[in-house]
Motif scaffolding. Structure first.
Motif, PDB file in Angstrom:
ATOM      1  N   ARG A 285      -2.202  12.308   8.845  1.00  0.00           N
ATOM      2  CA  ARG A 285      -0.885  11.701   8.742  1.00  0.00           C
ATOM      3  C   ARG A 285       0.212  12.730   8.511  1.00  0.00           C
ATOM      4  NH1 ARG A 285      -1.430   9.288  11.740  1.00  0.00           N
ATOM      5  NH2 ARG A 285       0.314   7.877  11.369  1.00  0.00           N
TER       6      ARG A 285
ATOM      7  N   ASN B 127       1.996   6.984  26.858  1.00  0.00           N
ATOM      8  CA  ASN B 127       0.928   6.076  26.483  1.00  0.00           C
ATOM      9  C   ASN B 127       1.425   4.678  26.865  1.00  0.00           C
ATOM     10  OD1 ASN B 127      -1.013   4.514  25.259  1.00  0.00           O
ATOM     11  ND2 ASN B 127      -0.313   4.903  23.180  1.00  0.00           N
TER      12      ASN B 127
ATOM     13  N   SER C 189      -1.165  14.734  15.184  1.00  0.00           N
ATOM     14  CA  SER C 189      -2.340  13.869  15.331  1.00  0.00           C
ATOM     15  C   SER C 189      -3.186  14.210  16.551  1.00  0.00           C
ATOM     16  CB  SER C 189      -1.909  12.407  15.460  1.00  0.00           C
ATOM     17  OG  SER C 189      -1.439  11.929  14.232  1.00  0.00           O
ATOM     18  N   LYS C 190      -2.539  14.275  17.714  1.00  0.00           N
ATOM     19  CA  LYS C 190      -3.301  14.408  18.954  1.00  0.00           C
ATOM     20  C   LYS C 190      -3.459  15.872  19.343  1.00  0.00           C
ATOM     21  CE  LYS C 190      -2.331   9.952  18.967  1.00  0.00           C
ATOM     22  NZ  LYS C 190      -3.052   8.726  19.089  1.00  0.00           N
TER      23      LYS C 190
ATOM     24  N   TYR D 147       2.171  13.414  22.559  1.00  0.00           N
ATOM     25  CA  TYR D 147       1.184  14.002  23.480  1.00  0.00           C
ATOM     26  C   TYR D 147       1.741  15.249  24.160  1.00  0.00           C
ATOM     27  CZ  TYR D 147      -0.934   9.505  22.625  1.00  0.00           C
ATOM     28  OH  TYR D 147      -1.475   8.414  21.997  1.00  0.00           O
TER      29      TYR D 147
ATOM     30  N   SER E  99       4.043  14.992  16.551  1.00  0.00           N
ATOM     31  CA  SER E  99       2.986  14.735  15.591  1.00  0.00           C
ATOM     32  C   SER E  99       1.874  15.758  15.749  1.00  0.00           C
ATOM     33  CB  SER E  99       2.439  13.339  15.907  1.00  0.00           C
ATOM     34  OG  SER E  99       1.233  13.110  15.256  1.00  0.00           O
TER      35      SER E  99
ATOM     36  N   ASP F  61       9.607   9.676  22.041  1.00  0.00           N
ATOM     37  CA  ASP F  61       8.366   9.764  21.270  1.00  0.00           C
ATOM     38  C   ASP F  61       7.425  10.705  22.040  1.00  0.00           C
ATOM     39  OD1 ASP F  61       6.348   9.187  19.512  1.00  0.00           O
ATOM     40  OD2 ASP F  61       5.798   7.291  20.478  1.00  0.00           O
TER      41      ASP F  61
HETATM   42  C1  PLP Z   1       2.989   6.777  21.948  1.00  0.00           C
HETATM   43  C2  PLP Z   1       2.537   6.954  20.537  1.00  0.00           C
HETATM   44  N1  PLP Z   1       3.448   7.189  19.587  1.00  0.00           N
HETATM   45  C3  PLP Z   1       3.092   7.361  18.305  1.00  0.00           C
HETATM   46  C4  PLP Z   1       1.770   7.276  17.911  1.00  0.00           C
HETATM   47  C5  PLP Z   1       1.437   7.454  16.458  1.00  0.00           C
HETATM   48  O1  PLP Z   1       0.944   8.704  16.199  1.00  0.00           O
HETATM   49  P1  PLP Z   1       0.843   9.299  14.729  1.00  0.00           P
HETATM   50  O2  PLP Z   1      -0.594   9.480  14.460  1.00  0.00           O
HETATM   51  O3  PLP Z   1       1.627  10.558  14.751  1.00  0.00           O
HETATM   52  O4  PLP Z   1       1.473   8.294  13.798  1.00  0.00           O
HETATM   53  C6  PLP Z   1       0.789   7.020  18.858  1.00  0.00           C
HETATM   54  C7  PLP Z   1      -0.619   6.873  18.457  1.00  0.00           C
HETATM   55  O5  PLP Z   1      -1.481   6.509  19.171  1.00  0.00           O
HETATM   56  C8  PLP Z   1       1.186   6.859  20.213  1.00  0.00           C
HETATM   57  O6  PLP Z   1       0.291   6.631  21.180  1.00  0.00           O
END
Ligand code: PLP
Length: 398
Positions: free
Chosen positions: A256, A186, A247-248, A217, A245, A214
């Protein structure tokens, strides 16, 4: 009467806040409010929040788990054993990586929380932290919070947006404590091959540096071409940790929940810091995450199919209009060059105010992002193609 929007003059906030620019999306939010006030309908392609719903079976599981009295208590700090085992199993299945669920896996309140608290766990004031540019702003901000010096490494398109290890001067490497990496990336959507991580591990061992990768994705990639984890590289656990995570990968940004895995000294340092800050992730959410991490492969395949279709539709529409697009292989972001002669923020603010379409200004992720903008593929194919048409009509590429 006191106006609650006005500073009273009595309060002095921490000096470190003066080194922190407003969070990128806060500035965009302000512009969105202005545009809305003029009567425009907003089309938000700015923030990386999937439009797709959390799988319904996961939502049902939350309801069932929340009903149990035992699950309504303070959770254990490190994550319930079932969750940590599910993470270890997932890493084994997906990346062939062995993890000890007891002390090489830690539950996080989303990966952002862990990324932030890592600074307090391993950094001392004056340490150097290497931060890629462009990158997720939290890496750099938290180094500032920890009183560190940051050394910025440019990610260049001609290099596939990878860090060039050979370009880091020895004198900087000697003083460096931590390096941030993020692939699938990202905002650029670049992915890294295993050779990149192998080189990172060798470099980190040479200089005694912690690698923080990190990887939220990790599941959003081109079908049949799954990118590696940092921990897939030989010896990576001796120097590195990886954040991930739900999340995605499971459309669970609001829930969370995330995890950090890898080097036990780093994971345990983070656990110690966190035990003084938060009280863990709500147990029913951890139970849902166990179910998610064990979902059939079809879930991921479907997700990737959807994003691939959207990427193609959006890339085609932009290229037909003469825009230059980077053909990334991961994430749900599309990274493209702004119209000729327009700076990122200028383009994005004018775009919002004229059309109501919100995209991310490349410079929001660092100086190297100047001249680019980021579209989130978080609308269906037709809506993306329509949005691009409006962008191109109002802002010709050349
Ligand atoms: C590169 C990157 N790291 C971490 C995160 C945070 O994700 P999380 O929802 O797991 O806190 C994001 C969220 O957009 C992200 O793009």
């Amino acid at each position: 009467m006191t106006d609650s929007n006005t500073s009273t003059g009595y309060i002095k906030v921490a000096k470190r806040l003066s080194d922190i620019p407003p969070y990128l999306f806060q500035r965009i939010d302000d512009m969105k409010s202005e545009a809305r006030a003029t009567g425009l309908d907003l089309i938000s392609l700015g923030i990386g929040d999937p439009d797709l719903p959390t799988p319904p079976e996961l939502v049902d599981e939350l309801y069932e788990q929340s009903k149990l009295n035992a699950n309504q208590k303070y959770p254990n700090f490190k994550g319930i054993p079932e969750f940590r085992k599910a993470v270890a199993d997932f890493y084994n299945r997906r990346f062939g990586v062995e993890l000890d669920p007891v002390d090489e896996v830690l539950a996080l309140i989303g990966s952002k929380e862990g990324i932030a608290n890592l600074a307090l766990s391993v950094l001392d004031p004056e340490d150097i932290v290497i931060v890629p540019d462009p990158s997720y702003p939290v890496y750099a901000m938290l180094s500032v919070f920890a009183g560190c010096r940051k050394f910025v490494v440019p990610l260049k398109e001609e290099n596939g947006f990878l860090i060039d290890w050979s370009a880091i001067p020895d004198d900087i490497a000697r003083q460096t404590k931590l390096v941030w990496m993020n692939y699938p990336n990202n905002p650029t959507s670049a992915v890294a091959p295993i050779e990149f991580f192998d080189e990172a591990v060798q470099w980190a061992k040479k200089w005694g540096v912690i690698l923080a990768h990190d990887n939220p994705y990790s599941e959003i990639y081109q079908q049949d071409d799954p990118p590696p984890s940092l921990l897939s590289a030989k010896g990576a656990k001796e120097v590195g940790v990886e954040f991930n995570s739900l999340s995605k990968s499971f459309n669970m940004t609001g829930w969370r929940i995330g995890m950090v895995v890898g080097n036990r000294d780093v994971v345990q340092a983070l656990a110690r810091v966190k035990s003084n800050i938060d009280s863990g992730v709500f147990v029913p959410i951890q139970k849902v995450a166990v179910k998610a991490l064990n979902m059939p492969a079809a879930h991921g395949e479907e997700l990737r199919k959807i994003y691939a279709g959207r990427r193609k539709a959006c890339e085609n529409a932009l290229e037909e209009a003469g825009y230059e697009v980077y053909h990334g292989k991961g994430t749900f972001y599309l990274w493209a060059k702004t119209p000729k002669g327009m700076k990122s923020f200028d383009f994005v603010s004018k775009l919002i105010m004229k059309t109501g379409i919100v995209v991310g200004p490349g410079s929001g992720w660092g100086e190297q992002g100047e001249g680019y903008f980021r579209i989130c593929l978080t609308r269906d194919e037709q809506s993306l193609a329509d949005a691009v048409k409006v962008i191109a009509e109002n802002f010709p590429a050349k």
